[in-house]
Design an enzyme around this catalytic site. Structure first.
Site, mmCIF file in Angstrom:
data_model
loop_
_atom_site.group_PDB
_atom_site.id
_atom_site.type_symbol
_atom_site.label_atom_id
_atom_site.label_comp_id
_atom_site.label_asym_id
_atom_site.label_seq_id
_atom_site.Cartn_x
_atom_site.Cartn_y
_atom_site.Cartn_z
ATOM 1 C CE1 TYR A 74 -2.854 -9.136 -23.549
ATOM 2 C CE2 TYR A 74 -2.943 -7.127 -24.861
ATOM 3 C CZ TYR A 74 -2.295 -8.295 -24.506
ATOM 4 O OH TYR A 74 -1.109 -8.619 -25.077
ATOM 5 C CG PHE A 126 23.640 -4.411 -11.200
ATOM 6 C CD1 PHE A 126 24.020 -4.708 -9.903
ATOM 7 C CD2 PHE A 126 22.603 -5.129 -11.762
ATOM 8 C CE1 PHE A 126 23.374 -5.702 -9.176
ATOM 9 C CE2 PHE A 126 21.946 -6.131 -11.038
ATOM 10 C CZ PHE A 126 22.329 -6.413 -9.735
ATOM 11 C CB THR A 127 25.247 -8.822 -12.682
ATOM 12 O OG1 THR A 127 24.036 -8.575 -11.967
ATOM 13 C CG2 THR A 127 26.357 -9.052 -11.687
ATOM 14 C CG ASP A 217 19.952 0.923 -12.137
ATOM 15 O OD1 ASP A 217 18.890 0.959 -11.464
ATOM 16 O OD2 ASP A 217 20.616 -0.111 -12.290
ATOM 17 C CE LYS A 260 16.728 -5.051 -6.872
ATOM 18 N NZ LYS A 260 16.398 -5.739 -8.114
ATOM 19 N NE ARG A 384 26.288 -9.951 -6.275
ATOM 20 C CZ ARG A 384 25.501 -10.008 -7.353
ATOM 21 N NH1 ARG A 384 24.768 -8.981 -7.707
ATOM 22 N NH2 ARG A 384 25.444 -11.080 -8.096
ATOM 23 C CG PHE A 451 25.906 -14.289 -10.271
ATOM 24 C CD1 PHE A 451 26.403 -13.550 -11.316
ATOM 25 C CD2 PHE A 451 24.594 -14.082 -9.873
ATOM 26 C CE1 PHE A 451 25.615 -12.605 -11.965
ATOM 27 C CE2 PHE A 451 23.803 -13.138 -10.503
ATOM 28 C CZ PHE A 451 24.317 -12.405 -11.559
HETATM 29 C C1 P71 Z 1 19.841 -7.512 -6.209
HETATM 30 C C2 P71 Z 1 19.206 -7.484 -7.530
HETATM 31 C C3 P71 Z 1 18.618 -8.738 -8.085
HETATM 32 C C4 P71 Z 1 19.741 -9.519 -8.658
HETATM 33 C C5 P71 Z 1 20.120 -9.307 -9.955
HETATM 34 C C6 P71 Z 1 21.238 -9.944 -10.438
HETATM 35 C C7 P71 Z 1 21.975 -10.763 -9.595
HETATM 36 C C8 P71 Z 1 21.567 -10.997 -8.311
HETATM 37 C C9 P71 Z 1 20.455 -10.370 -7.836
HETATM 38 C C10 P71 Z 1 18.831 -6.037 -9.371
HETATM 39 C C11 P71 Z 1 19.144 -4.818 -10.009
HETATM 40 C C12 P71 Z 1 19.881 -3.789 -9.340
HETATM 41 C C13 P71 Z 1 20.233 -2.643 -10.014
HETATM 42 C C14 P71 Z 1 21.029 -1.582 -9.371
HETATM 43 C C15 P71 Z 1 19.146 -3.456 -11.972
HETATM 44 C C16 P71 Z 1 18.776 -4.620 -11.351
HETATM 45 C C17 P71 Z 1 18.005 -5.649 -12.129
HETATM 46 N N1 P71 Z 1 19.329 -6.344 -8.192
HETATM 47 N N2 P71 Z 1 19.863 -2.498 -11.317
HETATM 48 O O1 P71 Z 1 20.506 -6.520 -5.850
HETATM 49 O O2 P71 Z 1 20.256 -3.909 -8.066
HETATM 50 O O3 P71 Z 1 16.684 -5.652 -11.742
HETATM 51 O O4 P71 Z 1 16.368 -7.924 -10.723
HETATM 52 O O5 P71 Z 1 14.425 -6.466 -11.303
HETATM 53 O O6 P71 Z 1 15.744 -7.513 -13.100
HETATM 54 O O7 P71 Z 1 19.673 -8.499 -5.490
HETATM 55 P P1 P71 Z 1 15.765 -6.958 -11.723
#
Ligand code: P71
Length: 460
Positions: A74, A126-127, A217, A260, A384, A451
């Site tokens: 833990y 970013f979303t 980021d 990623k 997107r 979305f």
């Molecule tokens: C991607 C994602 C995952 C995603 C997130 C929201 C809508 C659709 C798909 C996530 C990112 C990203 C950047 C630049 C932060 C996050 C959040 N991308 N910054 O591209 O690309 O990270 O998903 O691990 O929470 O499909 P998280």
């Protein structure tokens, strides 16, 4: 003589996962059931899954071996200390807070840094990042260069910050109301476009004058480093590893979606050089994620991540990674399909406004196109555009983003060049019948990040 020397992946395949082929009738039924939203399709109904590069990567034998070294204590897992050292060695940051994924880090960081009424400037939104900034009380201000919103501009660094826009914001609201600049390496929503090292250095000098920190980021920082090496003369012979380290060194804090760049399936972190922020984050992470030495990750996942970070900054890996994206993009260009240029690193982005010029943005051209591509061949892509952009908190109106895109995203080390050929050919087939394609309307619209779960029906 061939124009370009071929590259090949610096790995071979040890295990395969079977894919299910479907008929067109099955796909028409499946997308209807999914409310014309590719997020709501079942994976079993998808042939080539290019929805995202997030958590969809293939780990190496070394990473799988690392899974067996999971120390599931833990508190004080040895995998945490390995990860912490790797992050300092490769990314320069002193302090690490693990989180379950990127948005967990964004949540904690935004809550610590932002006061109600603050402004957060960034190189495009970013979303999830913007939502956490807004939930913490900030207003996001886009300070990316204008070229980033122009799908035809060949600017090599469409991720660059426009310092004049930042100056204007400072003049208007004062530096005290700006807790940090949000700077992403490879800008996802702009089409995976990089920021240049020159621009980042200028940003660092500029923000220093006003004592504004830079929050990085770093979700796709190694991909940005590769594009710097391709496009910025001084870096043409510098190893990716060194470019990554230099980028991180020019910033103060970082949030990472480890799903990623670092080639794992789950994980993320907040990293910082600021002891005070670290202390506050250590305190917050126990409320929302888990103890500060695992923050929502299993020990084994931290081990796979530590190994993945090292693999992700290999020049050979990145040549094949970005090479595959460029290959798909070039194929689509050869078919005359409108895409964002220059081709980015993690995916190819279709320009839905040009693909379906007869559709108004309020009938969701990119959403429609993603559904049509799925029906054509079982290839899953992601909207997107206006659906992702959501509504303004103040006016309740849709944001109307200039970019209305379909993202074709490539998981790392998962698909072959033949999968890319099939993908390009099926999109070309949709392009041929584009004039008969009609739009969609909402049947269900969720309040947050709409979305993901929105449902639609075709407009007849
Ligand atoms: C991607 C994602 C995952 C995603 C997130 C929201 C809508 C659709 C798909 C996530 C990112 C990203 C950047 C630049 C932060 C996050 C959040 N991308 N910054 O591209 O690309 O990270 O998903 O691990 O929470 O499909 P998280």
């Amino acid at each position: 003589m061939p124009k370009q020397k071929s590259w090949a992946e610096p790995w071979k395949i040890k295990m395969v996962e079977h894919l299910r082929m479907t008929t067109k009738d099955e796909r028409i039924e499946a997308i209807k059931e999914a409310g014309y939203n590719t997020f709501l399709l079942k994976s079993k109904d998808v042939y080539i899954d290019l929805l995202t590069d997030s958590g969809t990567n293939a780990m190496s034998d070394r990473q799988w071996a690392g899974i067996m070294l999971g120390d599931e204590a833990y508190a004080g897992s040895r995998n945490f200390y390995h990860l912490e050292k790797t992050i300092t060695d490769y990314y320069s940051y002193k302090y690490l807070i693990p989180t379950h994924q990127g948005r967990g880090a964004e949540h904690i960081f935004s809550q610590i840094m932002i006061k109600e009424g603050d402004y957060v400037p960034g190189n495009m939104y970013f979303t999830t990042t913007r939502l956490h900034q807004e939930l913490a009380g900030a207003i996001f201000v886009d300070i990316i260069i204008d070229e980033a919103h122009d799908t035809e501009s060949h600017h090599p660094f469409k991720g660059n910050v426009d310092l004049k826009k930042l100056q204007k914001l400072i003049d208007k609201v004062g530096a005290k109301r700006i807790p940090y600049v949000s700077m992403a390496t490879t800008v996802n929503m702009a089409g995976g476009q990089p920021i240049s090292m020159a621009n980042l250095k200028e940003l660092r000098e500029f923000t220093k004058k006003y004592n504004i920190p830079i929050a990085h980021d770093m979700t796709r920082v190694a991909e940005n480093a590769w594009l710097i090496r391709q496009r910025e003369k001084e870096y043409e012979n510098v190893p990716i590893k060194d470019i990554v380290y230099e980028i991180c060194s020019l910033t103060d804090h970082a949030t990472m979606s480890a799903k990623k760049d670092p080639i794992v399936n789950i994980g993320g972190f907040l990293a910082t050089n600021d002891e005070d922020v670290y202390q506050q984050a250590q305190n917050m992470v126990v409320i929302y994620e888990g103890l500060h030495t695992y923050g929502g990750m299993a020990g084994r996942d931290m081990e796979a991540l530590a190994i993945g970070i090292v693999e992700s900054v290999s020049d050979d890996h990145m040549r094949a990674r970005v090479g595959q994206t460029q290959y798909l993009g070039q194929n689509l260009l050869d078919f005359g399909v409108p895409i964002i240029v220059p081709i980015g690193s993690h995916g190819v982005f279709l320009d839905a406004k040009k693909f379906l010029p007869h559709l108004e943005q309020n009938v969701f051209p990119a959403q429609t196109l993603a559904a049509e591509i799925y029906i054509e061949s079982g290839v899953r892509t992601m909207e997107r555009g206006i659906v992702s952009a959501g509504r303004s908190k103040e006016t309740g109106e849709h944001y109307y983003p200039k970019l209305e895109l379909v993202r074709i995203t490539l998981p790392r080390r998962v698909y072959t060049q033949s999968h890319m050929d099939v993908t390009a050919e099926s999109i070309a087939a949709v392009y041929e019948r584009r004039n008969s394609i009609k739009g969609l309307r909402f049947t269900y619209e969720p309040e947050y990040l709409r979305f993901f779960q929105a449902r639609f029906e075709p407009i007849e």
